[in-house]
Design a protein around this motif. Structure first.
Motif, PDB file in Angstrom:
ATOM      1  N   GLU A 155       0.834  -1.201   0.000  1.00 52.94           N
ATOM      2  CA  GLU A 155       0.000   0.000   0.000  1.00 52.94           C
ATOM      3  C   GLU A 155       0.869   1.250   0.000  1.00 52.94           C
ATOM      4  O   GLU A 155       0.576   2.230  -0.688  1.00 52.94           O
ATOM      5  CB  GLU A 155      -0.911  -0.015   1.228  1.00 52.94           C
ATOM      6  N   TYR A 158       2.235   1.794  -3.448  1.00 50.27           N
ATOM      7  CA  TYR A 158       1.200   2.365  -4.320  1.00 50.27           C
ATOM      8  C   TYR A 158       0.985   3.847  -4.029  1.00 50.27           C
ATOM      9  O   TYR A 158       0.842   4.668  -4.952  1.00 50.27           O
ATOM     10  CB  TYR A 158      -0.111   1.593  -4.139  1.00 50.27           C
ATOM     11  N   ASP A 159       0.941   4.177  -2.713  1.00 48.85           N
ATOM     12  CA  ASP A 159       0.761   5.587  -2.346  1.00 48.85           C
ATOM     13  C   ASP A 159       1.943   6.428  -2.837  1.00 48.85           C
ATOM     14  O   ASP A 159       1.762   7.559  -3.325  1.00 48.85           O
ATOM     15  CB  ASP A 159       0.628   5.722  -0.825  1.00 48.85           C
ATOM     16  N   GLN A 161       3.812   5.710  -5.376  1.00 50.99           N
ATOM     17  CA  GLN A 161       3.700   5.809  -6.825  1.00 50.99           C
ATOM     18  C   GLN A 161       2.711   6.899  -7.219  1.00 50.99           C
ATOM     19  O   GLN A 161       2.972   7.699  -8.130  1.00 50.99           O
ATOM     20  CB  GLN A 161       3.260   4.464  -7.408  1.00 50.99           C
ATOM     21  N   LYS A 162       1.567   6.942  -6.503  1.00 55.58           N
ATOM     22  CA  LYS A 162       0.568   7.960  -6.811  1.00 55.58           C
ATOM     23  C   LYS A 162       1.119   9.355  -6.542  1.00 55.58           C
ATOM     24  O   LYS A 162       0.939  10.277  -7.340  1.00 55.58           O
ATOM     25  CB  LYS A 162      -0.688   7.725  -5.970  1.00 55.58           C
ATOM     26  N   ALA A 163       1.816   9.495  -5.366  1.00 56.31           N
ATOM     27  CA  ALA A 163       2.384  10.813  -5.033  1.00 56.31           C
ATOM     28  C   ALA A 163       3.420  11.237  -6.063  1.00 56.31           C
ATOM     29  O   ALA A 163       3.458  12.401  -6.496  1.00 56.31           O
ATOM     30  CB  ALA A 163       3.014  10.759  -3.634  1.00 56.31           C
ATOM     31  N   ASN A 165       3.574  10.230  -9.185  1.00 55.13           N
ATOM     32  CA  ASN A 165       2.881  10.552 -10.441  1.00 55.13           C
ATOM     33  C   ASN A 165       2.282  11.956 -10.406  1.00 55.13           C
ATOM     34  O   ASN A 165       2.339  12.702 -11.394  1.00 55.13           O
ATOM     35  CB  ASN A 165       1.792   9.516 -10.719  1.00 55.13           C
ATOM     36  N   ASP A 166       1.678  12.293  -9.233  1.00 56.68           N
ATOM     37  CA  ASP A 166       1.089  13.628  -9.101  1.00 56.68           C
ATOM     38  C   ASP A 166       2.160  14.709  -9.261  1.00 56.68           C
ATOM     39  O   ASP A 166       1.958  15.717  -9.958  1.00 56.68           O
ATOM     40  CB  ASP A 166       0.395  13.764  -7.744  1.00 56.68           C
ATOM     41  N   GLN A 169       3.394  14.811 -12.861  1.00 57.00           N
ATOM     42  CA  GLN A 169       2.423  15.462 -13.741  1.00 57.00           C
ATOM     43  C   GLN A 169       2.461  16.979 -13.570  1.00 57.00           C
ATOM     44  O   GLN A 169       2.380  17.742 -14.539  1.00 57.00           O
ATOM     45  CB  GLN A 169       1.016  14.934 -13.452  1.00 57.00           C
ATOM     46  N   SER A 393      -4.587   7.051   4.249  1.00 59.87           N
ATOM     47  CA  SER A 393      -4.865   6.294   3.029  1.00 59.87           C
ATOM     48  C   SER A 393      -6.349   5.995   2.859  1.00 59.87           C
ATOM     49  O   SER A 393      -6.797   5.677   1.752  1.00 59.87           O
ATOM     50  CB  SER A 393      -4.080   4.977   3.041  1.00 59.87           C
TER      51      SER A 393
END
Length: 517
Positions: A155, A158-159, A161-163, A165-166, A169, A393
């Motif tokens: 988890e 994944y978090d 990875q999301k951070a 990616n944000d 971007q 989360s």
């Protein structure tokens, strides 16, 4: 008795040694019907042997006597022999009874021993089964913990990875805007060059294009969490100990090496005087209290400088060698620049700033509140928002009333929450790590600091204690110096072995040595 009698008679009547026909022992009797010489034991055995003509056993010395004499003598001898037989039978019955009694005793003993051994075996088997059950349960606990840790790690990845990616971007968008702007500048430059108007070229490049060009924010760096190979039995023990962090031992009784009377007045509502403090590079300490001023003391308690500010000095930190404080009167972060110049760094909008700390990367972390909401925001020195930390989360609020804040050596962001009465830690990406709410109901997390090896120092406010945690939020001990500490609030670390703690009601700051040299 009867054997002795027969032997005596035999010695009186027999002159020569004659052997028993059955065992070669000295003869004592003679069977006339069978013509067999017999000793004492064999005579008894011979009588048991079946014969068609029966047996006529007489004393060996009278085997040749006539019938009359023989009958008289035979009757006497038979009487004697019968007595011997009866005695032997009685002896046999006595021995048989004794053997039966002994056999019964032996049987009872064996039975008792067998029952005892059976109970011991059953008890041992029961204990073995219990041990196996305990081991199985322990194994299941370990497996569940490993599974949970693995799921948390997945988890977390994944978090992260999301951070990432944000952030990527956002940075991609900034790059695209810059490229678009550069292309625009390039087109204008080419166009102006074609016109060959010198005055327009001189004014366009330095003042119009370069000034308006957007400055890209710093590219943030991220790394995935480290994975460590562990033995299963190590999971049943504390994974880290105090000695893994520092070779210095915590003093059993910390000592107070100096005392500073800050002289701040008491506020009207809570009678508090001393709120916060921050240590400079040259071992001086800025103090903030219940008056619109900040005071600079050396470690011996001498006042070096006083600066007037627009609000009380409740939340301080050192940033780029200058003292920075939160101003709740206009929601700004301010810096004392030079000697007395108060400079506004940036505004926090409609969110009220509270605790502030400088990070290893040169940013500022600020606790913000608005109505019943709290969050932590990472700002650049120019006020650009780089990161916001508000939810876990599951999208639940991390904080209820964020107050003081610090950054640990491992990058953890540690906040005291006055409503939760707890210390809340997240990692550098804002992912929840732990919550510590004390060892008893009296715990109150007021202010917080961290030392060079990752110890977390938590002051408890009015009437409470100083708690020391390890970098994973596990309680290590209370810090109670000689003479005690009363109403601890503000705290900062001095070097590697000392801390400065302020007593909020007395306005006294105590320099405390808590680690060995």
């Amino acid at each position: 008795g009867c054997n002795n009698y027969l032997k005596m008679a035999s010695r009186d009547e027999a002159q020569d040694f004659v052997e028993c026909n059955l065992c070669q022992q000295p003869v004592s009797f003679f069977c006339r019907r069978c013509g067999v010489n017999l000793c004492d034991p064999c005579a008894i055995r011979h009588l048991r042997v079946k014969s068609k003509n029966g047996h006529d056993i007489v004393d060996y010395t009278s085997k040749d006597d006539d019938d009359t004499c023989h009958r008289d003598n035979h009757s006497h001898k038979c009487f004697v022999l019968l007595g011997c037989i009866i005695s032997l039978i009685a002896l046999f019955l006595h021995l048989q009874n004794n053997c039966s009694a002994m056999y019964q005793l032996f049987t009872d003993e064996v039975t008792a021993r067998e029952e005892e051994y059976q109970k011991q075996i059953e008890e041992a088997v029961k204990k073995l089964h219990q041990k196996m059950d305990d081991m199985q349960k322990e194994h299941e606990v370990v497996l569940q913990k490993q599974k949970k840790e693995f799921e948390e790690m997945i988890e977390k990845v994944y978090d992260m990875q999301k951070a990432q990616n944000d952030v990527l971007q956002k940075q991609k968008k900034e790059f695209e805007e810059i490229i678009e702007k550069v292309n625009e500048i390039n087109e204008k430059t080419i166009k102006i060059q074609k016109t060959k108007i010198v005055k327009e070229m001189q004014t366009f490049i330095p003042y119009t294009c370069i000034r308006k060009r957007k400055i890209m924010t710093e590219v943030l760096q991220y790394s995935i969490p480290k994975l460590y190979k562990r033995k299963i039995d190590e999971l049943l023990e504390n994974e880290l100990t105090e000695n893994e962090f520092s070779c210095r031992r915590i003093l059993d009784i910390p000592t107070v090496t100096s005392v500073i009377d800050t002289g701040f007045p008491a506020d009207e509502k809570y009678k508090s005087r001393l709120f916060d403090m921050a240590v400079t590079d040259d071992n001086k300490v800025w103090m903030g209290g219940a008056s619109n001023e900040l005071k600079l003391f050396d470690l011996q308690g001498h006042l070096h400088h006083t600066v007037s500010i627009t609000n009380i000095g409740m939340y301080l930190c050192m940033h780029n060698k200058q003292v920075v404080y939160s101003d709740q009167s206009d929601n700004t972060m301010k810096m004392i620049f030079g000697t007395d110049n108060v400079v506004t760094m940036f505004t926090t909008g409609d969110w009220v700033p509270y605790g502030v700390t400088s990070t290893a990367s040169g940013d500022l972390l600020v606790c913000l509140r608005k109505d019943d909401q709290s969050k932590v925001v990472r700002y650049s020195s120019t006020g650009t928002v780089l990161q916001e930390i508000q939810y876990d989360s599951q999208r639940q609020p991390l904080y209820k009333k964020a107050a003081y804040i610090t950054e640990n050596v491992n990058g953890d962001i540690i906040v005291t929450d006055w409503k939760k009465k707890a210390v809340i830690a997240v990692d550098r990406l804002g992912i929840f790590r732990y919550l510590y709410s004390g060892k008893d109901s009296e715990f109150f997390a007021c202010s917080v600091a961290t030392d060079s090896v990752g110890h977390v120092i938590v002051t408890g406010g009015v009437g409470k204690k100083i708690s020391m945690l390890d970098r994973d939020g596990r309680f290590l001990r209370y810090i109670i110096p000689e003479g005690g500490i009363k109403d601890p609030r503000g705290v900062c670390i001095l070097g590697d072995i000392e801390m400065m703690v302020g007593e909020c009601l007395t306005g006294i700051a105590k320099r405390i040595k808590y680690l060995e040299d």
